[in-house]
Design a protein around this motif. Structure first.
Motif, PDB file in Angstrom:
ATOM      1  N   SER A 226       0.829  -1.209   0.000  1.00 44.41           N
ATOM      2  CA  SER A 226       0.000   0.000   0.000  1.00 44.41           C
ATOM      3  C   SER A 226       0.864   1.259   0.000  1.00 44.41           C
ATOM      4  CB  SER A 226      -0.925   0.001   1.220  1.00 44.41           C
ATOM      5  OG  SER A 226      -1.790  -1.119   1.198  1.00 44.41           O
ATOM      6  N   TYR A 231      -1.510   3.793  -2.155  1.00 49.00           N
ATOM      7  CA  TYR A 231      -2.945   3.505  -1.991  1.00 49.00           C
ATOM      8  C   TYR A 231      -3.207   3.200  -0.520  1.00 49.00           C
ATOM      9  CZ  TYR A 231      -7.577   1.500  -2.802  1.00 49.00           C
ATOM     10  OH  TYR A 231      -8.919   1.236  -2.777  1.00 49.00           O
ATOM     11  N   THR A 233      -4.666   1.942   2.942  1.00 49.86           N
ATOM     12  CA  THR A 233      -5.496   0.869   3.475  1.00 49.86           C
ATOM     13  C   THR A 233      -5.427   0.928   4.993  1.00 49.86           C
ATOM     14  OG1 THR A 233      -3.679  -0.735   3.504  1.00 49.86           O
ATOM     15  CG2 THR A 233      -4.996  -0.614   1.479  1.00 49.86           C
ATOM     16  N   GLN A 234      -6.277   0.132   5.653  1.00 46.94           N
ATOM     17  CA  GLN A 234      -6.241   0.100   7.117  1.00 46.94           C
ATOM     18  C   GLN A 234      -4.880  -0.361   7.624  1.00 46.94           C
ATOM     19  OE1 GLN A 234      -9.559  -2.353   8.338  1.00 46.94           O
ATOM     20  NE2 GLN A 234     -10.918  -0.586   8.511  1.00 46.94           N
ATOM     21  N   SER A 236      -1.983   0.283   6.124  1.00 45.83           N
ATOM     22  CA  SER A 236      -0.912   1.247   5.858  1.00 45.83           C
ATOM     23  C   SER A 236      -1.115   2.599   6.538  1.00 45.83           C
ATOM     24  CB  SER A 236      -0.789   1.471   4.346  1.00 45.83           C
ATOM     25  OG  SER A 236      -1.939   2.137   3.839  1.00 45.83           O
TER      26      SER A 236
END
Length: 282
Positions: A226, A231, A233-234, A236
């Motif tokens: 990520s 991008y 995410t939970q 990262s």
């Protein structure tokens, strides 16, 4: 000696009763396991599990009849694993505990000619207790030896038998000379039935600790990917926040006239003189 009609009827009734009363069971291999060893295992599991042995043809017939009497029963899937010398261990308790008891009840056993080795056999180097007149025997097996203190001594560890190989007469003779019982025999767990789910017994090796370690490893991989592609995410976001704080902190450390409370402890360490001046001005 075949069972009488009465005994056979009792056996059919008992197994059907066990299939009804218990939601969990192991299918175990009992190759080279004696009746005395099975009896000792029964005693160890008394109150926790029930052991049932029998002929495969009879057990298959009972399961088929049981499934006909109970349409849709998932027990039918067990028919595919009733191969070889097997039996059942029924329980409603903890599968891990029952497994531990089954695997702990093993017996050392000598190698047998033409038997299949379940594990590798490595003979350690050292004195053998054999007199020098038996040197030719070791040479036949291509084992390096020397004479020390009036007896033959093996100079290296010897990989004598590989798992899955057929044991030869000369290998058995050597192990007997060295008084080595290389194998252990006990009930071997093959398959687990757990309330309709059928799976290999090796799945029980997956403990909570193993699952937690695998989850953490996967989480780290997701976070790395990520961050690399930008991008969020939970997985990262915590790393992104930490990286942003580091960037803000780096800028703040480079400023003489600006700081914020969260940065002050770091300024005190990295720029002690500037921190002292700020305190003096206050």
């Amino acid at each position: 000696m075949p069972l009488s009609k009465e005994r056979k009827a009792e056996y059919f009734e008992k197994m059907k009763e066990l299939l009804t009363d218990y939601k969990r069971f192991f299918v175990v291999s009992i190759d080279n396991v004696g009746s005395n060893q099975i009896q000792q295992t029964r005693q160890a599991l008394r109150g926790e599990a029930e052991i049932l042995m029998g002929k495969n043809t009879m057990m298959r017939k009972i399961i088929k009849e049981y499934c006909e009497e109970n349409p849709g029963s998932p027990v039918e899937g067990v028919l595919d694993v009733l191969v070889g010398n097997v039996g059942f261990v029924f329980t409603n308790g903890d599968l891990g505990y029952v497994r531990e008891q089954l695997e702990s009840n093993v017996r050392p056993a000598p190698a047998r000619v033409n038997g299949i080795a379940p594990i590798d056999v490595i003979v350690p180097k050292g004195p053998t207790g054999c007199d020098p007149g038996q040197t030719a025997f070791f040479q036949t097996l291509q084992i390096a030896t020397k004479i020390a203190k009036g007896q033959i001594e093996m100079t290296n560890d010897t990989h004598l038998i590989s798992a899955g190989d057929k044991v030869t007469a000369s290998q058995v003779a050597l192990l007997q000379k060295l008084d080595i019982n290389p194998f252990t025999y006990g009930m071997v767990l093959k398959t687990v039935y757990d309330d309709g789910n059928i799976f290999d017994a090796k799945v029980l090796d997956i403990t909570d600790e193993v699952l937690a370690a695998k989850f953490s490893e996967a989480l780290s991989v997701i976070a790395s990917l990520s961050l690399a592609i930008g991008y969020p995410t939970q997985a990262s976001v915590p790393h992104s926040i930490a990286n942003a704080f580091k960037a803000i902190l780096a800028v703040t450390i480079g400023l003489e006239s600006y700081s914020f409370p969260e940065a002050d402890p770091y300024r005190a360490i990295l720029c002690p003189a500037a921190a002292a001046e700020a305190e003096a001005e206050e």
